[in-house]
Design a protein around this motif. Structure first.
Motif, PDB file in Angstrom:
ATOM      1  N   LYS A  42     -11.332  17.535 -39.420  1.00 38.20           N
ATOM      2  CA  LYS A  42     -10.150  17.165 -38.644  1.00 38.20           C
ATOM      3  C   LYS A  42      -9.884  18.249 -37.614  1.00 38.20           C
ATOM      4  CE  LYS A  42      -8.179  14.893 -42.732  1.00 38.20           C
ATOM      5  NZ  LYS A  42      -7.088  14.909 -43.746  1.00 38.20           N
ATOM      6  N   ALA A  43      -9.365  17.858 -36.474  1.00 37.83           N
ATOM      7  CA  ALA A  43      -9.106  18.823 -35.399  1.00 37.83           C
ATOM      8  C   ALA A  43      -7.738  18.581 -34.793  1.00 37.83           C
ATOM      9  CB  ALA A  43     -10.179  18.718 -34.314  1.00 37.83           C
ATOM     10  N   ILE A  44      -7.078  19.691 -34.440  1.00 38.71           N
ATOM     11  CA  ILE A  44      -5.822  19.614 -33.702  1.00 38.71           C
ATOM     12  C   ILE A  44      -5.937  20.509 -32.474  1.00 38.71           C
ATOM     13  CG2 ILE A  44      -4.757  21.392 -35.174  1.00 38.71           C
ATOM     14  CD1 ILE A  44      -2.060  19.931 -34.665  1.00 38.71           C
ATOM     15  N   ALA A  45      -5.758  19.915 -31.307  1.00 35.40           N
ATOM     16  CA  ALA A  45      -5.757  20.653 -30.042  1.00 35.40           C
ATOM     17  C   ALA A  45      -4.316  20.924 -29.641  1.00 35.40           C
ATOM     18  CB  ALA A  45      -6.475  19.853 -28.959  1.00 35.40           C
ATOM     19  N   LEU A  46      -4.033  22.167 -29.292  1.00 38.13           N
ATOM     20  CA  LEU A  46      -2.684  22.595 -28.916  1.00 38.13           C
ATOM     21  C   LEU A  46      -2.703  23.104 -27.482  1.00 38.13           C
ATOM     22  CD1 LEU A  46      -2.035  24.661 -32.157  1.00 38.13           C
ATOM     23  CD2 LEU A  46      -1.091  22.397 -31.672  1.00 38.13           C
ATOM     24  N   GLN A  47      -1.787  22.608 -26.659  1.00 35.52           N
ATOM     25  CA  GLN A  47      -1.664  23.070 -25.274  1.00 35.52           C
ATOM     26  C   GLN A  47      -0.199  23.359 -24.992  1.00 35.52           C
ATOM     27  OE1 GLN A  47      -2.345  20.287 -21.959  1.00 35.52           O
ATOM     28  NE2 GLN A  47      -3.746  21.809 -21.112  1.00 35.52           N
ATOM     29  N   ASP A  48       0.091  24.590 -24.526  1.00 37.70           N
ATOM     30  CA  ASP A  48       1.486  24.949 -24.283  1.00 37.70           C
ATOM     31  C   ASP A  48       1.929  24.534 -22.882  1.00 37.70           C
ATOM     32  OD1 ASP A  48       0.584  26.868 -22.470  1.00 37.70           O
ATOM     33  OD2 ASP A  48       1.210  28.592 -23.665  1.00 37.70           O
ATOM     34  N   GLY A  51      -0.280  25.506 -20.010  1.00 37.76           N
ATOM     35  CA  GLY A  51      -1.662  25.025 -19.992  1.00 37.76           C
ATOM     36  C   GLY A  51      -2.609  25.771 -20.905  1.00 37.76           C
ATOM     37  N   ALA A  52      -2.137  26.806 -21.607  1.00 41.59           N
ATOM     38  CA  ALA A  52      -3.003  27.526 -22.551  1.00 41.59           C
ATOM     39  C   ALA A  52      -3.413  26.578 -23.671  1.00 41.59           C
ATOM     40  CB  ALA A  52      -2.280  28.736 -23.116  1.00 41.59           C
ATOM     41  N   LEU A  53      -4.656  26.691 -24.121  1.00 43.33           N
ATOM     42  CA  LEU A  53      -5.245  25.692 -25.005  1.00 43.33           C
ATOM     43  C   LEU A  53      -5.932  26.360 -26.196  1.00 43.33           C
ATOM     44  CD1 LEU A  53      -5.813  22.558 -25.051  1.00 43.33           C
ATOM     45  CD2 LEU A  53      -7.981  23.086 -23.908  1.00 43.33           C
ATOM     46  N   ALA A  54      -5.873  25.713 -27.358  1.00 45.84           N
ATOM     47  CA  ALA A  54      -6.599  26.165 -28.544  1.00 45.84           C
ATOM     48  C   ALA A  54      -6.865  24.961 -29.433  1.00 45.84           C
ATOM     49  CB  ALA A  54      -5.804  27.222 -29.306  1.00 45.84           C
ATOM     50  N   VAL A  55      -7.936  25.052 -30.229  1.00 43.27           N
ATOM     51  CA  VAL A  55      -8.285  23.977 -31.164  1.00 43.27           C
ATOM     52  C   VAL A  55      -8.535  24.584 -32.539  1.00 43.27           C
ATOM     53  CG1 VAL A  55      -9.952  22.180 -31.772  1.00 43.27           C
ATOM     54  CG2 VAL A  55      -9.276  22.494 -29.385  1.00 43.27           C
ATOM     55  N   LEU A  56      -7.875  24.008 -33.538  1.00 42.52           N
ATOM     56  CA  LEU A  56      -8.097  24.348 -34.939  1.00 42.52           C
ATOM     57  C   LEU A  56      -8.796  23.175 -35.610  1.00 42.52           C
ATOM     58  CD1 LEU A  56      -7.588  26.025 -37.583  1.00 42.52           C
ATOM     59  CD2 LEU A  56      -5.406  24.792 -37.757  1.00 42.52           C
ATOM     60  N   LEU A 136      -9.355  17.093 -27.820  1.00 45.79           N
ATOM     61  CA  LEU A 136      -9.037  17.523 -26.456  1.00 45.79           C
ATOM     62  C   LEU A 136      -8.724  16.328 -25.555  1.00 45.79           C
ATOM     63  CD1 LEU A 136     -11.794  20.265 -26.051  1.00 45.79           C
ATOM     64  CD2 LEU A 136      -9.325  20.655 -26.164  1.00 45.79           C
ATOM     65  N   GLN A 137      -9.355  15.208 -25.849  1.00 44.37           N
ATOM     66  CA  GLN A 137      -9.166  14.017 -25.017  1.00 44.37           C
ATOM     67  C   GLN A 137      -7.904  13.238 -25.383  1.00 44.37           C
ATOM     68  OE1 GLN A 137     -12.850  12.022 -25.821  1.00 44.37           O
ATOM     69  NE2 GLN A 137     -14.076  13.527 -24.688  1.00 44.37           N
ATOM     70  N   SER A 138      -7.274  13.588 -26.500  1.00 43.62           N
ATOM     71  CA  SER A 138      -6.131  12.798 -26.969  1.00 43.62           C
ATOM     72  C   SER A 138      -4.816  13.572 -26.875  1.00 43.62           C
ATOM     73  CB  SER A 138      -6.378  12.361 -28.416  1.00 43.62           C
ATOM     74  OG  SER A 138      -6.517  13.481 -29.277  1.00 43.62           O
ATOM     75  N   LEU A 139      -4.740  14.540 -25.961  1.00 41.66           N
ATOM     76  CA  LEU A 139      -3.510  15.323 -25.804  1.00 41.66           C
ATOM     77  C   LEU A 139      -2.341  14.437 -25.377  1.00 41.66           C
ATOM     78  CD1 LEU A 139      -5.001  18.433 -23.966  1.00 41.66           C
ATOM     79  CD2 LEU A 139      -4.066  18.418 -26.280  1.00 41.66           C
ATOM     80  N   GLU A 140      -1.238  14.575 -26.101  1.00 41.66           N
ATOM     81  CA  GLU A 140      -0.013  13.841 -25.794  1.00 41.66           C
ATOM     82  C   GLU A 140       1.184  14.753 -26.012  1.00 41.66           C
ATOM     83  OE1 GLU A 140       0.257  10.400 -28.219  1.00 41.66           O
ATOM     84  OE2 GLU A 140      -1.596   9.482 -27.472  1.00 41.66           O
ATOM     85  N   LEU A 282       1.638  29.795 -26.171  1.00 42.12           N
ATOM     86  CA  LEU A 282       0.399  29.923 -26.920  1.00 42.12           C
ATOM     87  C   LEU A 282      -0.459  31.030 -26.320  1.00 42.12           C
ATOM     88  CD1 LEU A 282      -1.750  28.883 -28.989  1.00 42.12           C
ATOM     89  CD2 LEU A 282      -2.510  27.304 -27.198  1.00 42.12           C
ATOM     90  N   THR A 283      -0.849  31.996 -27.139  1.00 41.96           N
ATOM     91  CA  THR A 283      -1.834  32.997 -26.735  1.00 41.96           C
ATOM     92  C   THR A 283      -2.883  33.091 -27.831  1.00 41.96           C
ATOM     93  OG1 THR A 283      -0.546  34.813 -27.691  1.00 41.96           O
ATOM     94  CG2 THR A 283      -0.204  34.328 -25.352  1.00 41.96           C
ATOM     95  N   THR A 284      -4.113  33.363 -27.430  1.00 40.92           N
ATOM     96  CA  THR A 284      -5.219  33.421 -28.389  1.00 40.92           C
ATOM     97  C   THR A 284      -6.052  34.667 -28.127  1.00 40.92           C
ATOM     98  OG1 THR A 284      -6.572  32.037 -26.916  1.00 40.92           O
ATOM     99  CG2 THR A 284      -5.358  30.918 -28.669  1.00 40.92           C
ATOM    100  N   ALA A 285      -6.450  35.337 -29.211  1.00 42.39           N
ATOM    101  CA  ALA A 285      -7.254  36.550 -29.087  1.00 42.39           C
ATOM    102  C   ALA A 285      -8.312  36.570 -30.182  1.00 42.39           C
ATOM    103  CB  ALA A 285      -6.371  37.794 -29.176  1.00 42.39           C
TER     104      ALA A 285
END
Length: 434
Positions: A42-48, A51-56, A136-140, A282-285
């Protein structure tokens, strides 16, 4: 509702289609096609808002090898995700399939069984790549909220009296992490689209010859019954030294269902409490460090270990481990360190720390104390299943999680006493970038 995040959710059935060896415990004759329920990626894409983006990604698997993790990172890069933007967490399910070259010394597979694992692994990599792309294609538009609950079936297994001398285990620590972090995603219509939750405990309550997600699988099923439109995603915590107790006995089939329902109830109780809104930041490092090993054994010491393993009835795993190290020694390829990837993400006030391998519970407790007990979520089993990762306390205590479990992962020696501070220092460095 102020839906200032964009969120995409996707899932894919990763249940093997042909008989395959089960992961998690060694030995022969652990091959099956029977499945209690589907296994999932399962995947969840997060975009703040900026426009910052991350996928878990979460999976009902024992884990991924370094090669599999790097391959998926490379594929994700073609989808527009850099290494710091992707975390793949495995539930560490011991009733899932063997994958790739993970713990390759642990299993005794014939040519046919190895072929099934190779075919499944290729298909698995394609499916995980596809589920990342779909998320990524299903961002809402969506809103995120967070809170933590409690659950109590995880017990520090180093005090389990069945695992060692009574007087020794009685003196070991009882530390556990009973928190249940819960992230809820709601859409514009206020409907729950996803529930991401975690717990620090081994999924080792199901020891029947069937594919099964163990208690994390049953917990996800139970949550999705309560929220039919939602995707439930389990994130494994720092449970390297934690087991569900009791387990096995005459209740093989009942216990994982019961534990799953208990954890689902803990998640439901959090939902009923006041959830804290997560601001759209959202920030990712990401950082990869080297964990140092003590001086590896020489050829004579390895031969002594081999002789001892041969004397021990049924200890073929130990023989394979030593033979592997003897081969590396002959080739001049014995390693002095272990590469160790670490993530730190910030979602509003929430800090999500992603550790590789099987970290013991001390890491979760330490980071909550150092940062924020309410808004620090530390996951283990991220990306690659490196090894058991002891704290200094557990390293000095020794035993399976501290020292004895290293060679089954292909490492020639134990970590040195810098292991905990190296990891904590890298996390601190990444926190400064948030």
């Amino acid at each position: 509702m102020n839906t200032n995040w964009n969120v995409g959710v996707a899932r894919c059935d990763i249940t093997p289609k042909e008989p395959i060896a089960l992961a998690g415990w060694g030995g022969k004759d652990r091959v099956t096609k029977e499945a209690v329920h589907p296994l999932w990626a399962k995947a969840i894409a997060l975009q703040d808002a900026n426009g910052a983006l991350a996928v878990l990604v979460t999976t009902d698997l024992l884990g991924l090898s370094r090669g599999m993790s790097e391959e998926l990172a490379a594929r994700a890069q073609k989808l527009g995700l850099q290494r710091h933007q992707l975390i793949i967490n495995s539930s560490h399910n011991h009733a899932g399939p063997v994958t790739g070259d993970l713990l390759h010394l642990y299993y005794e597979l014939n040519a046919s069984e190895s072929g099934a694992v190779q075919r499944y692994t290729l298909e698995l990599l394609d499916k995980i790549e596809a589920v990342i792309a779909e998320s990524l294609q299903s961002l809402e538009p969506a809103a995120l909220s967070f809170n933590q609950g409690l659950c109590g079936f995880g017990v520090n297994r180093r005090r389990d009296l069945s695992r060692g001398e009574y007087s020794k285990v009685r003196s070991l620590s009882q530390v556990v992490d009973q928190d249940v972090p819960v992230l809820v995603v709601r859409g514009r219509d206020d409907q729950v689209r996803a529930i991401v939750f975690g717990y620090a405990c081994h999924p080792t309550s199901y020891n029947i010859l069937q594919l099964c997600g163990d208690w994390p699988g049953f917990a996800q099923i139970e949550i999705e019954k309560q929220f039919p439109q939602a995707t439930a995603m389990f994130v494994a915590g720092c449970g390297g030294d934690i087991n569900p107790l009791p387990r096995f006995g005459n209740f093989h089939e009942e216990l994982p269902v019961m534990f799953g329902r208990i954890l689902a109830a803990s998640v439901s109780n959090v939902r009923d409490d006041k959830m804290q809104r997560i601001d759209s930041v959202l920030t990712t490092a990401f950082k990869e460090i080297d964990l140092q090993l003590v001086t590896p054994p020489n050829a004579a010491q390895l031969q002594e270990r081999r002789a001892a393993a041969l004397k021990a009835s049924g200890d073929s795993i130990r023989v394979r481990e030593v033979d592997f190290q003897l081969k590396l020694l002959e080739e001049g390829a014995l390693t002095q360190s272990v590469p160790y990837p670490i993530h730190v993400w910030r979602l509003g006030a929430l800090r999500f720390i992603g550790l590789s391998g099987e970290p013991v519970v001390d890491y979760s407790l330490r980071f909550k104390a150092e940062y924020d007990v309410q808004y620090t979520w530390t996951a283990g089993y991220c990306n690659e299943l490196t090894s058991y990762v002891p704290s200094l306390r557990v390293l000095r205590e020794g035993g399976y999680e501290g020292t004895d479990g290293m060679m089954e992962y292909g490492w020639p020696a134990t970590y040195d006493e810098s292991v905990e501070e190296r990891i904590a220092g890298a996390v601190a460095d990444l926190m400064k970038t948030q």
